[in-house]
Design a protein around this motif. Structure first.
Motif, PDB file in Angstrom:
ATOM      1  N   UNK A   1      -3.814 -22.596 -19.741  1.00  0.00           N
ATOM      2  CA  UNK A   1      -3.985 -22.395 -18.305  1.00  0.00           C
ATOM      3  C   UNK A   1      -2.702 -21.894 -17.667  1.00  0.00           C
ATOM      4  N   UNK A   2      -1.564 -22.377 -18.173  1.00  0.00           N
ATOM      5  CA  UNK A   2      -0.280 -21.917 -17.658  1.00  0.00           C
ATOM      6  C   UNK A   2      -0.101 -20.421 -17.888  1.00  0.00           C
ATOM      7  N   UNK A   3      -0.384 -19.965 -19.105  1.00  0.00           N
ATOM      8  CA  UNK A   3      -0.263 -18.535 -19.410  1.00  0.00           C
ATOM      9  C   UNK A   3      -1.217 -17.723 -18.545  1.00  0.00           C
ATOM     10  N   UNK A   4      -2.469 -18.162 -18.513  1.00  0.00           N
ATOM     11  CA  UNK A   4      -3.473 -17.408 -17.762  1.00  0.00           C
ATOM     12  C   UNK A   4      -3.148 -17.364 -16.275  1.00  0.00           C
ATOM     13  N   UNK A   5      -2.867 -18.534 -15.686  1.00  0.00           N
ATOM     14  CA  UNK A   5      -2.672 -18.583 -14.250  1.00  0.00           C
ATOM     15  C   UNK A   5      -1.334 -17.986 -13.824  1.00  0.00           C
ATOM     16  N   UNK A   6      -0.317 -18.057 -14.682  1.00  0.00           N
ATOM     17  CA  UNK A   6       0.944 -17.382 -14.351  1.00  0.00           C
ATOM     18  C   UNK A   6       0.715 -15.884 -14.251  1.00  0.00           C
ATOM     19  N   UNK A   7       0.006 -15.336 -15.222  1.00  0.00           N
ATOM     20  CA  UNK A   7      -0.319 -13.915 -15.189  1.00  0.00           C
ATOM     21  C   UNK A   7      -1.195 -13.590 -13.987  1.00  0.00           C
ATOM     22  N   UNK A   8      -2.139 -14.467 -13.711  1.00  0.00           N
ATOM     23  CA  UNK A   8      -3.077 -14.281 -12.599  1.00  0.00           C
ATOM     24  C   UNK A   8      -2.339 -14.174 -11.267  1.00  0.00           C
ATOM     25  N   UNK A   9      -1.403 -15.095 -11.024  1.00  0.00           N
ATOM     26  CA  UNK A   9      -0.710 -15.080  -9.745  1.00  0.00           C
ATOM     27  C   UNK A   9       0.452 -14.091  -9.721  1.00  0.00           C
ATOM     28  N   UNK A  10       0.954 -13.707 -10.887  1.00  0.00           N
ATOM     29  CA  UNK A  10       1.900 -12.590 -10.904  1.00  0.00           C
ATOM     30  C   UNK A  10       1.181 -11.332 -10.431  1.00  0.00           C
ATOM     31  N   UNK A  11      -0.069 -11.190 -10.847  1.00  0.00           N
ATOM     32  CA  UNK A  11      -0.880 -10.081 -10.346  1.00  0.00           C
ATOM     33  C   UNK A  11      -1.098 -10.187  -8.849  1.00  0.00           C
ATOM     34  N   UNK A  12      -1.339 -11.415  -8.363  1.00  0.00           N
ATOM     35  CA  UNK A  12      -1.540 -11.608  -6.928  1.00  0.00           C
ATOM     36  C   UNK A  12      -0.296 -11.228  -6.141  1.00  0.00           C
ATOM     37  N   UNK A  13       0.871 -11.680  -6.623  1.00  0.00           N
ATOM     38  CA  UNK A  13       2.116 -11.362  -5.923  1.00  0.00           C
ATOM     39  C   UNK A  13       2.370  -9.857  -5.922  1.00  0.00           C
ATOM     40  N   UNK A  14       2.096  -9.212  -7.035  1.00  0.00           N
ATOM     41  CA  UNK A  14       2.265  -7.755  -7.110  1.00  0.00           C
ATOM     42  C   UNK A  14       1.321  -7.050  -6.155  1.00  0.00           C
ATOM     43  N   UNK A  15       0.073  -7.530  -6.116  1.00  0.00           N
ATOM     44  CA  UNK A  15      -0.898  -6.921  -5.209  1.00  0.00           C
ATOM     45  C   UNK A  15      -0.500  -7.084  -3.757  1.00  0.00           C
ATOM     46  N   UNK A  16       0.040  -8.259  -3.393  1.00  0.00           N
ATOM     47  CA  UNK A  16       0.491  -8.487  -2.017  1.00  0.00           C
ATOM     48  C   UNK A  16       1.638  -7.550  -1.652  1.00  0.00           C
ATOM     49  N   UNK A  17       2.616  -7.451  -2.555  1.00  0.00           N
ATOM     50  CA  UNK A  17       3.763  -6.587  -2.287  1.00  0.00           C
ATOM     51  C   UNK A  17       3.341  -5.126  -2.192  1.00  0.00           C
ATOM     52  N   UNK A  18       2.490  -4.701  -3.123  1.00  0.00           N
ATOM     53  CA  UNK A  18       2.019  -3.312  -3.088  1.00  0.00           C
ATOM     54  C   UNK A  18       1.155  -3.057  -1.854  1.00  0.00           C
ATOM     55  N   UNK A  19       0.376  -4.082  -1.442  1.00  0.00           N
ATOM     56  CA  UNK A  19      -0.440  -3.931  -0.244  1.00  0.00           C
ATOM     57  C   UNK A  19       0.412  -3.709   0.994  1.00  0.00           C
ATOM     58  N   UNK A  20       1.516  -4.471   1.102  1.00  0.00           N
ATOM     59  CA  UNK A  20       2.421  -4.294   2.241  1.00  0.00           C
ATOM     60  C   UNK A  20       3.033  -2.903   2.245  1.00  0.00           C
ATOM     61  N   UNK A  21       3.395  -2.411   1.056  1.00  0.00           N
ATOM     62  CA  UNK A  21       3.952  -1.052   0.954  1.00  0.00           C
ATOM     63  C   UNK A  21       2.907  -0.016   1.340  1.00  0.00           C
ATOM     64  N   UNK A  22       1.687  -0.205   0.837  1.00  0.00           N
ATOM     65  CA  UNK A  22       0.615   0.741   1.147  1.00  0.00           C
ATOM     66  C   UNK A  22       0.329   0.769   2.647  1.00  0.00           C
ATOM     67  N   UNK A  23       0.325  -0.414   3.284  1.00  0.00           N
ATOM     68  CA  UNK A  23       0.086  -0.469   4.731  1.00  0.00           C
ATOM     69  C   UNK A  23       1.199   0.241   5.495  1.00  0.00           C
ATOM     70  N   UNK A  24       2.438   0.008   5.102  1.00  0.00           N
ATOM     71  CA  UNK A  24       3.578   0.615   5.788  1.00  0.00           C
ATOM     72  C   UNK A  24       3.545   2.130   5.707  1.00  0.00           C
ATOM     73  N   UNK A  25       3.096   2.656   4.567  1.00  0.00           N
ATOM     74  CA  UNK A  25       3.160   4.101   4.337  1.00  0.00           C
ATOM     75  C   UNK A  25       1.874   4.843   4.680  1.00  0.00           C
ATOM     76  N   UNK A  26       0.725   4.171   4.569  1.00  0.00           N
ATOM     77  CA  UNK A  26      -0.532   4.896   4.789  1.00  0.00           C
ATOM     78  C   UNK A  26      -1.591   4.063   5.492  1.00  0.00           C
ATOM     79  N   UNK A  27      -1.202   2.979   6.147  1.00  0.00           N
ATOM     80  CA  UNK A  27      -2.133   2.129   6.887  1.00  0.00           C
ATOM     81  C   UNK A  27      -3.300   1.674   6.002  1.00  0.00           C
ATOM     82  N   UNK A  28      -4.466   1.499   6.598  1.00  0.00           N
ATOM     83  CA  UNK A  28      -5.593   0.926   5.873  1.00  0.00           C
ATOM     84  C   UNK A  28      -6.111   1.843   4.772  1.00  0.00           C
ATOM     85  N   UNK A  29      -6.005   3.138   4.956  1.00  0.00           N
ATOM     86  CA  UNK A  29      -6.440   4.069   3.914  1.00  0.00           C
ATOM     87  C   UNK A  29      -5.644   3.847   2.635  1.00  0.00           C
TER      88      UNK A  29
END
Length: 408
Positions: A338-366
């Motif tokens: 569970x540690x391996x799976x969930x660490x990877x799972x939330x590393x993906x979540x953190x990456x998605x959040x960071x990339x989402x903020x970048x995407x919003x800053x540069x191209x809004x909702x699109x």
């Protein structure tokens, strides 16, 4: 090594579900409140949004360094201790005078809220084999309900007493639930006698030994990254034109995903009946479909709500089946798996959040929608790879045992 005798009753299972929901939900309080946090603390949108990433990164660190302790220490004591430490982090956030203190409190709460991920494999240990998928699904339903209610309750309490109120209330409730868990959970013994360093090193061995741990962890990471791109930016979309929603309304919109809680329990039951592969496929397809609705949500609140419902359903259909498969790979190492799976799972979540903020800053909702589709498309590729691995495993098992059951 000592096995745990199944002693899971329905009331205990429901309390565990409530505890996981409270722990996980605390990491989502800030999502509908980002606009208010930025204004109250005199900081930028980017700094406020960074608290979303901090919560997920600290949670991932807790998954990597704290959850493996579930195979080394009595699970009841570990879960309760982590919950009390998470409550301290929530309390600090509730009295934060500036963004720096809020970030520290968020990091503390995120790190120790991995108590939820000690309780999930604990439920699998306590359940009988024929009920294991259902037990995991029930606890995960509680986790999802906690996340969904966290958004809505945070919005409601912000309207009543300001954005700090939800953190203060949460800290008190977490202490109460932790005490209740101590009273009702059975005492258990460790499943491994190895030291902490050896336990951490064994994580790499598990990754190398089990191909489906790798494929399912990556599949989970990509699906959650796609969803997190939405979570980290939806408040900015909904608070601006044409929607113009306040904290309360944004929190209530989050309730559209309550169907995901039903999906989590249903996915567990379907896995027990051998339909896990089809359920995962439905989740991956639903993830891609949800972004079409969310794109239309830029101008239509109805389509945004439809997209929220679909994306939460998709996430849970994939996630619960991932966990059900991962837990069967090595029953004596469930906390470490569970540690391996969930660490990877939330590393993906953190990456998605960071990339989402970048995407919003540069191209809004699109830009956010394009990112979500790209991540979902990568998940489809990984799902196809996992199916090939599962088919190979089934052929090997059939050749050695005569078992020709359908791939999971």
């Amino acid at each position: 090594m000592t096995s745990v005798r199944p002693t899971l009753t329905t009331p205990v299972l429901l309390l565990m579900a409530a505890a996981t929901g409270l722990c996980a939900g605390g990491n989502y309080f800030n999502q509908p409140l980002l606009e208010s946090i930025a204004a109250a603390l005199g900081t930028s949108h980017a700094a406020a949004a960074a608290t979303v990433t901090i919560a997920q990164v600290s949670y991932a660190l807790g998954l990597l360094f704290l959850v493996p302790l579930g195979d080394m220490l009595p699970q009841r004591r570990l879960a309760v201790t982590l919950m009390l430490a998470a409550a301290a982090g929530q309390g600090l956030s509730g009295f934060a005078p500036n963004i720096g203190v809020l970030m520290v409190g968020t990091a503390m709460a995120g790190l120790f809220s991995v108590a939820a991920q000690v309780l999930v494999p604990f439920a699998a240990d306590l359940a009988t084999p024929e009920r294991r998928g259902s037990a995991v699904g029930t606890v995960m339903s509680g986790l999802l309900v906690g996340i969904l209610l966290a958004r809505s309750v945070a919005g409601i309490l912000a309207e009543l007493g300001g954005w700090t109120t939800v953190y203060r209330v949460s800290a008190v409730i977490m202490v109460v639930i932790a005490v209740a868990l101590w009273r009702v959970l059975p005492a258990t013994t460790a499943t491994t006698r190895q030291g902490y360093g050896q336990t951490l090193r064994s994580l790499g061995s598990l990754v190398r030994t089990h191909p489906r741990l790798r494929s399912r962890a990556l599949l989970g990471a990509l699906t959650f990254a796609s969803v997190s791109a939405l979570f980290s930016t939806m408040a900015f979309l909904l608070s601006g034109p044409p929607h113009g929603l306040g904290d309360l309304e944004i929190g209530l919109v989050g309730l559209a995903g309550v169907g995901g809680a039903v999906a989590a329990n249903l996915a567990g039951k379907l896995a027990d009946k051998g339909y896990g592969a089809r359920t995962t496929a439905a989740g991956v397809v639903g993830l891609l479909a949800s972004w079409g609705a969310l794109a239309a949500g830029a101008s239509s609140l109805l389509w945004f709500v439809v997209g929220m419902l679909l994306i939460d359903l998709a996430l849970q259909l994939v996630h619960v089946n991932n966990q059900n498969i991962v837990y069967t790979l090595d029953p004596a190492a469930r906390s470490r798996l569970n540690s391996v799976y969930m660490t990877t799972y939330f590393a993906g979540a953190a990456s998605g959040s960071a990339l989402g903020a970048i995407a919003w800053t540069n191209a809004d909702w699109t830009g956010v929608c394009i990112l979500g589709v790209a991540l979902g498309s990568c998940a489809v590729v990984v799902w196809a790879v996992d199916r090939r691995i599962a088919a190979g495993d089934d052929k090997t098992r059939a050749a050695s045992t005569g078992d020709v059951s359908a791939p999971r």
